[in-house]
Design an enzyme around this catalytic site. Structure first.
Site, PDB file in Angstrom:
ATOM      1  N   SER A 181     113.778  43.284  96.636  1.00  0.00           N
ATOM      2  CA  SER A 181     115.066  43.853  97.014  1.00  0.00           C
ATOM      3  C   SER A 181     116.126  42.808  97.301  1.00  0.00           C
ATOM      4  CB  SER A 181     114.901  44.765  98.224  1.00  0.00           C
ATOM      5  OG  SER A 181     114.373  44.051  99.319  1.00  0.00           O
ATOM      6  N   HIS A 209     113.207  49.477  93.962  1.00  0.00           N
ATOM      7  CA  HIS A 209     114.362  49.010  93.188  1.00  0.00           C
ATOM      8  C   HIS A 209     114.122  49.038  91.678  1.00  0.00           C
ATOM      9  CE1 HIS A 209     116.809  47.755  96.597  1.00  0.00           C
ATOM     10  NE2 HIS A 209     115.646  47.501  97.166  1.00  0.00           N
ATOM     11  N   LYS A 238     117.830  55.317  95.633  1.00  0.00           N
ATOM     12  CA  LYS A 238     118.479  54.241  94.898  1.00  0.00           C
ATOM     13  C   LYS A 238     118.857  54.748  93.503  1.00  0.00           C
ATOM     14  CE  LYS A 238     116.724  51.111  98.227  1.00  0.00           C
ATOM     15  NZ  LYS A 238     115.537  50.598  98.870  1.00  0.00           N
TER      16      LYS A 238
HETATM   17  C1  LIG Z   1     115.187  50.591 100.371  1.00  0.00           C
HETATM   18  C2  LIG Z   1     113.764  50.203 100.406  1.00  0.00           C
HETATM   19  C3  LIG Z   1     112.806  50.964 101.079  1.00  0.00           C
HETATM   20  C4  LIG Z   1     113.183  52.085 101.986  1.00  0.00           C
HETATM   21  O1  LIG Z   1     113.663  53.178 101.308  1.00  0.00           O
HETATM   22  P1  LIG Z   1     114.652  54.194 102.056  1.00  0.00           P
HETATM   23  O2  LIG Z   1     114.549  55.436 101.271  1.00  0.00           O
HETATM   24  O3  LIG Z   1     115.993  53.562 102.035  1.00  0.00           O
HETATM   25  O4  LIG Z   1     114.127  54.355 103.455  1.00  0.00           O
HETATM   26  C5  LIG Z   1     111.481  50.609 100.934  1.00  0.00           C
HETATM   27  N1  LIG Z   1     111.111  49.544 100.207  1.00  0.00           N
HETATM   28  C6  LIG Z   1     112.009  48.757  99.595  1.00  0.00           C
HETATM   29  C7  LIG Z   1     111.550  47.585  98.809  1.00  0.00           C
HETATM   30  C8  LIG Z   1     113.359  49.059  99.687  1.00  0.00           C
HETATM   31  O5  LIG Z   1     114.269  48.262  99.133  1.00  0.00           O
END
Ligand SMILES: *Cc1c(COP(=O)(O)O)cnc(C)c1O
Length: 395
Positions: A181, A209, A238
């Site tokens: 990320s 991601h 995302k």
């Molecule tokens: C954003 C993210 C999460 C958490 O997801 P949310 O739905 O925003 O709580 C988990 N793992 C990674 C690698 C992330 O980037």
């Protein structure tokens, strides 16, 4: 000291170290440009990679379900919170990822927290990439398993740790993100899989991601490399443009999580309208090859130009473009200067990234126009490190 004084002291320390965070408030739909304090800013810090967060078809699916079934799920999934739409969304996501089964969670944070906690306990060992997301780290802590951290994306270090420690424990789990990320690089999944097979460990891959972004039909990095993940976690907030997350794998896996993941068991089900939106989003994401092509072209262009301007860009195959600056103070100054020039990019500071590597995390999305990218690049050019606006990074 009074309680308020304790709070004040903690906040003063954050402020002194340039680590105090204050969210910017915007007043528009999530889009390539955001309306902030009356100004239109080019949004280069979004995870809405395919530009689906404000997609009308997804909004329509949610609102139709909302009007038909109401908003609240009323209870946890295991009580009376499981609606046919939740099951339909799970079946759709399982089909998309090529897994036998999938289980929805309210957020990606909750999915990792609950799943890692459910899949390991005192007698087990977890091997975790040094740059894993906070939710994986917290899940590992909650599990009470022994946690060994291997150097980022380094299968040789993992092999050493497995050789030295695997045998003393009952079960073993290797935790990694696929597309990282904050660094935008990828895990060596083929090597990790081979080590898991050799040492009898489960492979847990967080594709938050990568889902929708990498691989055939956006099915993620595991699909691209034809690597089997025993536990495939992916987010819906995302590239899917929705909210929530899911874990896909065998039926045994999702049944066990349904029973043991505390963030699933002890939490109210997400609205069924969101499950309806997820099904539509999955259809769109699967067919979004055009958007994926535009996303990757936008990212490639920004990477090349920013490197030419003298920014220290970490290499990677996707839309996450880290420009390393160094200190929290320097990165926040640069972020503010960009803001004044109409470009919104957040500075990323510790504890999100290691000290000394504070950075801009620049993320184009599929729906940025060439004109928008040009305007952003003009601002980056004006503030280029070669002109002494930011100190060069010595890492
Ligand atoms: C954003 C993210 C999460 C958490 O997801 P949310 O739905 O925003 O709580 C988990 N793992 C990674 C690698 C992330 O980037």
């Amino acid at each position: 000291m009074t309680f308020e004084a304790h709070l004040r002291r903690a906040l003063d320390a954050l402020t002194r170290d340039s680590l105090l965070r204050t969210p910017r408030v915007h007043e528009s739909a999530h889009a390539p440009e955001l309306l902030i304090q009356g100004a239109r800013l080019i949004n280069l810090c979004s995870n809405d990679y395919l530009g689906l967060a404000s997609d009308p078809a997804i909004a329509r699916a949610a609102s139709e379900a909302l009007l038909e079934h109401g908003l609240g799920a009323g209870a946890a999934r295991l009580v009376t919170g499981t609606h046919a739409l939740h099951r339909r969304a799970e079946a759709r996501l399982a089909r998309y990822t090529g897994k036998a089964s999938a289980l929805l969670f309210s957020t990606g944070y909750a999915a990792n927290l609950g799943a890692v906690q459910a899949l390991a306990s005192q007698d087990d060992v977890i091997f975790s990439d040094a740059l894993n997301h906070a939710s994986l780290i917290d899940g590992a802590r909650l599990s009470r398993a022994r946690v060994l951290v291997y150097r980022h994306a380094d299968p040789e270090h993992l092999a050493e740790l497995l050789a030295a420690h695997r045998a003393q424990h009952r079960g073993a789990l290797v935790l990694t993100e696929s597309l990282f990320s904050m660094d935008g690089d990828t895990a060596p999944l083929t090597e990790l899989r081979a080590l898991c097979d050799r040492y009898d460990a489960g492979l847990y891959v967080d594709e938050a991601h990568a889902i929708g972004v990498l691989g055939p039909s956006g099915r993620g990095l595991c699909a691209e490399l034809a690597v089997h993940a025993d536990v495939l976690m992916a987010g819906l907030g995302k590239a899917f443009g929705c909210s929530g997350a899911f874990i896909a794998g065998s039926t045994e896996l999702t049944t066990l999580l349904e029973n043991r993941a505390r963030s699933f068991v002890f939490s109210t089900a997400a609205p069924h309208a969101l499950a309806a939106a997820t099904i539509t989003a999955c259809d769109l994401v699967e067919q979004a090859d055009d958007r994926r092509a535009r996303l990757h072209m936008n990212a490639l262009q920004l990477r090349e130009q920013l490197t030419t301007f003298g920014y220290t860009i970490l290499p990677g195959p996707g839309p996450i473009i880290p420009a390393i600056v160094g200190s929290p103070e320097a990165v926040m100054t640069l972020s503010r200067s960009l803001f004044e020039r109409g470009v919104f990019v957040q500075g990323i500071r510790p504890p999100t990234v290691p000290a000394g590597t504070s950075r801009l995390r620049i993320t184009p999305i599929a729906t940025h126009s060439q004109a928008q990218l040009d305007r952003a690049l003009e601002a980056f050019a004006a503030l280029r490190p070669a002109d002494g606006s930011i100190p060069p990074f010595h890492g």
